[in-house]
Motif scaffolding. Sequence first.
Motif, mmCIF file in Angstrom:
data_model
loop_
_atom_site.group_PDB
_atom_site.id
_atom_site.type_symbol
_atom_site.label_atom_id
_atom_site.label_comp_id
_atom_site.label_asym_id
_atom_site.label_seq_id
_atom_site.Cartn_x
_atom_site.Cartn_y
_atom_site.Cartn_z
ATOM 1 N N GLY A 165 0.807 -1.215 0.000
ATOM 2 C CA GLY A 165 0.000 0.000 0.000
ATOM 3 C C GLY A 165 0.839 1.264 0.000
ATOM 4 O O GLY A 165 0.530 2.233 -0.704
ATOM 5 N N ILE A 166 1.925 1.268 0.770
ATOM 6 C CA ILE A 166 2.808 2.442 0.809
ATOM 7 C C ILE A 166 3.439 2.678 -0.559
ATOM 8 O O ILE A 166 3.518 3.814 -1.043
ATOM 9 C CB ILE A 166 3.889 2.248 1.885
ATOM 10 N N MET A 167 3.881 1.609 -1.193
ATOM 11 C CA MET A 167 4.494 1.751 -2.521
ATOM 12 C C MET A 167 3.470 2.227 -3.550
ATOM 13 O O MET A 167 3.796 3.028 -4.436
ATOM 14 C CB MET A 167 5.097 0.421 -2.961
ATOM 15 N N ALA A 168 2.231 1.768 -3.425
ATOM 16 C CA ALA A 168 1.204 2.149 -4.388
ATOM 17 C C ALA A 168 0.747 3.590 -4.212
ATOM 18 O O ALA A 168 0.423 4.271 -5.196
ATOM 19 C CB ALA A 168 0.002 1.208 -4.264
ATOM 20 N N LEU A 169 0.727 4.079 -2.975
ATOM 21 C CA LEU A 169 0.180 5.403 -2.696
ATOM 22 C C LEU A 169 1.240 6.484 -2.558
ATOM 23 O O LEU A 169 0.897 7.657 -2.385
ATOM 24 C CB LEU A 169 -0.653 5.351 -1.410
ATOM 25 N N ASN A 170 2.504 6.099 -2.633
ATOM 26 C CA ASN A 170 3.591 7.073 -2.530
ATOM 27 C C ASN A 170 3.734 7.809 -3.863
ATOM 28 O O ASN A 170 4.080 7.220 -4.887
ATOM 29 C CB ASN A 170 4.900 6.367 -2.162
ATOM 30 N N GLU A 187 5.917 9.906 -4.729
ATOM 31 C CA GLU A 187 7.301 10.152 -5.131
ATOM 32 C C GLU A 187 7.911 8.974 -5.880
ATOM 33 O O GLU A 187 8.986 9.104 -6.463
ATOM 34 C CB GLU A 187 8.146 10.475 -3.891
ATOM 35 N N THR A 188 7.244 7.813 -5.844
ATOM 36 C CA THR A 188 7.783 6.667 -6.560
ATOM 37 C C THR A 188 7.587 6.838 -8.068
ATOM 38 O O THR A 188 6.653 7.507 -8.514
ATOM 39 C CB THR A 188 7.080 5.363 -6.116
ATOM 40 N N THR A 189 8.493 6.249 -8.842
ATOM 41 C CA THR A 189 8.458 6.394 -10.301
ATOM 42 C C THR A 189 7.767 5.213 -10.983
ATOM 43 O O THR A 189 7.928 5.003 -12.175
ATOM 44 C CB THR A 189 9.897 6.515 -10.839
ATOM 45 N N LEU A 190 7.004 4.452 -10.230
ATOM 46 C CA LEU A 190 6.321 3.302 -10.800
ATOM 47 C C LEU A 190 5.209 3.762 -11.743
ATOM 48 O O LEU A 190 4.538 4.769 -11.465
ATOM 49 C CB LEU A 190 5.717 2.431 -9.689
ATOM 50 N N PRO A 191 4.995 3.051 -12.832
ATOM 51 C CA PRO A 191 3.864 3.399 -13.719
ATOM 52 C C PRO A 191 2.534 3.190 -13.009
ATOM 53 O O PRO A 191 2.432 2.419 -12.049
ATOM 54 C CB PRO A 191 4.027 2.442 -14.905
ATOM 55 N N SER A 192 1.502 3.862 -13.488
ATOM 56 C CA SER A 192 0.203 3.848 -12.798
ATOM 57 C C SER A 192 -0.402 2.447 -12.731
ATOM 58 O O SER A 192 -1.007 2.079 -11.727
ATOM 59 C CB SER A 192 -0.765 4.804 -13.498
ATOM 60 N N TYR A 193 -0.240 1.661 -13.810
ATOM 61 C CA TYR A 193 -0.817 0.320 -13.793
ATOM 62 C C TYR A 193 -0.174 -0.552 -12.719
ATOM 63 O O TYR A 193 -0.829 -1.388 -12.087
ATOM 64 C CB TYR A 193 -0.689 -0.342 -15.172
ATOM 65 N N GLN A 194 1.146 -0.355 -12.493
ATOM 66 C CA GLN A 194 1.830 -1.134 -11.461
ATOM 67 C C GLN A 194 1.384 -0.702 -10.065
ATOM 68 O O GLN A 194 1.252 -1.532 -9.162
ATOM 69 C CB GLN A 194 3.342 -0.978 -11.616
ATOM 70 N N LYS A 195 1.132 0.592 -9.898
ATOM 71 C CA LYS A 195 0.618 1.072 -8.609
ATOM 72 C C LYS A 195 -0.767 0.494 -8.330
ATOM 73 O O LYS A 195 -1.074 0.119 -7.192
ATOM 74 C CB LYS A 195 0.569 2.603 -8.600
ATOM 75 N N ASN A 196 -1.598 0.429 -9.366
ATOM 76 C CA ASN A 196 -2.924 -0.159 -9.195
ATOM 77 C C ASN A 196 -2.829 -1.636 -8.816
ATOM 78 O O ASN A 196 -3.589 -2.128 -7.975
ATOM 79 C CB ASN A 196 -3.738 -0.004 -10.479
ATOM 80 N N ASN A 197 -1.893 -2.331 -9.458
ATOM 81 C CA ASN A 197 -1.700 -3.748 -9.129
ATOM 82 C C ASN A 197 -1.247 -3.925 -7.682
ATOM 83 O O ASN A 197 -1.698 -4.831 -6.975
ATOM 84 C CB ASN A 197 -0.676 -4.379 -10.072
ATOM 85 N N LEU A 198 -0.336 -3.041 -7.239
ATOM 86 C CA LEU A 198 0.131 -3.112 -5.853
ATOM 87 C C LEU A 198 -0.999 -2.822 -4.872
ATOM 88 O O LEU A 198 -1.122 -3.477 -3.833
ATOM 89 C CB LEU A 198 1.281 -2.124 -5.638
ATOM 90 N N LEU A 199 -1.838 -1.833 -5.206
ATOM 91 C CA LEU A 199 -2.955 -1.486 -4.319
ATOM 92 C C LEU A 199 -3.954 -2.630 -4.235
ATOM 93 O O LEU A 199 -4.441 -2.971 -3.152
ATOM 94 C CB LEU A 199 -3.632 -0.210 -4.815
ATOM 95 N N ASN A 200 -4.252 -3.249 -5.371
ATOM 96 C CA ASN A 200 -5.161 -4.399 -5.367
ATOM 97 C C ASN A 200 -4.555 -5.576 -4.603
ATOM 98 O O ASN A 200 -5.260 -6.305 -3.895
ATOM 99 C CB ASN A 200 -5.489 -4.809 -6.796
ATOM 100 N N SER A 201 -3.238 -5.757 -4.745
ATOM 101 C CA SER A 201 -2.558 -6.815 -3.998
ATOM 102 C C SER A 201 -2.643 -6.561 -2.495
ATOM 103 O O SER A 201 -2.867 -7.486 -1.703
ATOM 104 C CB SER A 201 -1.094 -6.900 -4.435
ATOM 105 N N ALA A 202 -2.473 -5.295 -2.105
ATOM 106 C CA ALA A 202 -2.568 -4.941 -0.685
ATOM 107 C C ALA A 202 -3.972 -5.213 -0.149
ATOM 108 O O ALA A 202 -4.138 -5.723 0.962
ATOM 109 C CB ALA A 202 -2.194 -3.469 -0.485
ATOM 110 N N ILE A 203 -4.990 -4.895 -0.952
ATOM 111 C CA ILE A 203 -6.377 -5.138 -0.531
ATOM 112 C C ILE A 203 -6.639 -6.631 -0.383
ATOM 113 O O ILE A 203 -7.266 -7.077 0.585
ATOM 114 C CB ILE A 203 -7.355 -4.503 -1.543
#
Length: 286
Positions: A104-109, A111-127
């Motif tokens: 969740g921290i990586m998805a919502l940060n 300042e991270t340079t992750l692409p948006s689709y990867q952030k969404n995947n991380l957020l869904n994984s956290a959920i």
Amino acid sequence: DYETVKNNHYWLPLTAALGIAACLLQNSIDFALFQPSIGQLFFVIIALTIAFASTYTQQRHTNIPTWAKPVALGCCLITALLWIAVVIPFSRSHRMIEEAQIDGIMALNHETTLPSYQKNNLLNSAINKAQKAQRLCKIDPAPLKLHCQLISALFNNHTTTPHLNAFQALLDKTIILNRHNYALYKMGGDVLASYLNKQAVALNYYRRAYDCYPVSPSLAYAYGKLLLKSKAPNNIALAKKVFTDSLKYEDAFKQQALEMFGDQRSWDFRMDPKNTEEITSLLKKL
């Protein structure tokens, strides 16, 4: 020395027994025996009680029923097995929570340079991990709270009504286990306030949060603004009171900082100065 005290006093087994009673009484109000350290301490106290009581009865030549020790030992073993059955899923649940928090921290940060689709995947994984943690330990409110926080993060983007209703149901379930946590009520108000058909529900969440913790500046600001938005006379009068009290609390904290540090410049303002100016302006209009 210890041997002298043990051989001549009865207070050691009595104190240990009172420790067990106090532990059970405390856990009847705020259950925490499922936590490994607290559970281990509880069983150490039980073992000490049995050891002290056995030594004391032998020295006093007191006859105890032959069935007493096996029954006591059996009860302790059953309790220990039940405790282990709770502790193992509790530990697994908390490991899953830690993994969900990292995702969740990586998805919502921002300042991270992750692409948006990867952030969404991380957020869904956290959920998903938060949901697994709930299933592993249903008596622990931490997974539910984390799940609510992660779901609320989805509302930064467009979210459909079914998601909104699911969030509200999940939040209400979490509140049952955390009735005095004002942050949960505020979370519900923050999410629902932007939906016209949910603003009455948002006001109810804000009201309950304000009842729990009226000195929160961000809560007072959000609650007062939504009360004014409803334009009902009673709500406008209540908004005026909320804003007035928030400024009083802020002045009281500033005065406390001045007395403690001797310099108001060292005070880290609780309320955003822009919000303070807006509240002052609104109060003049009201």
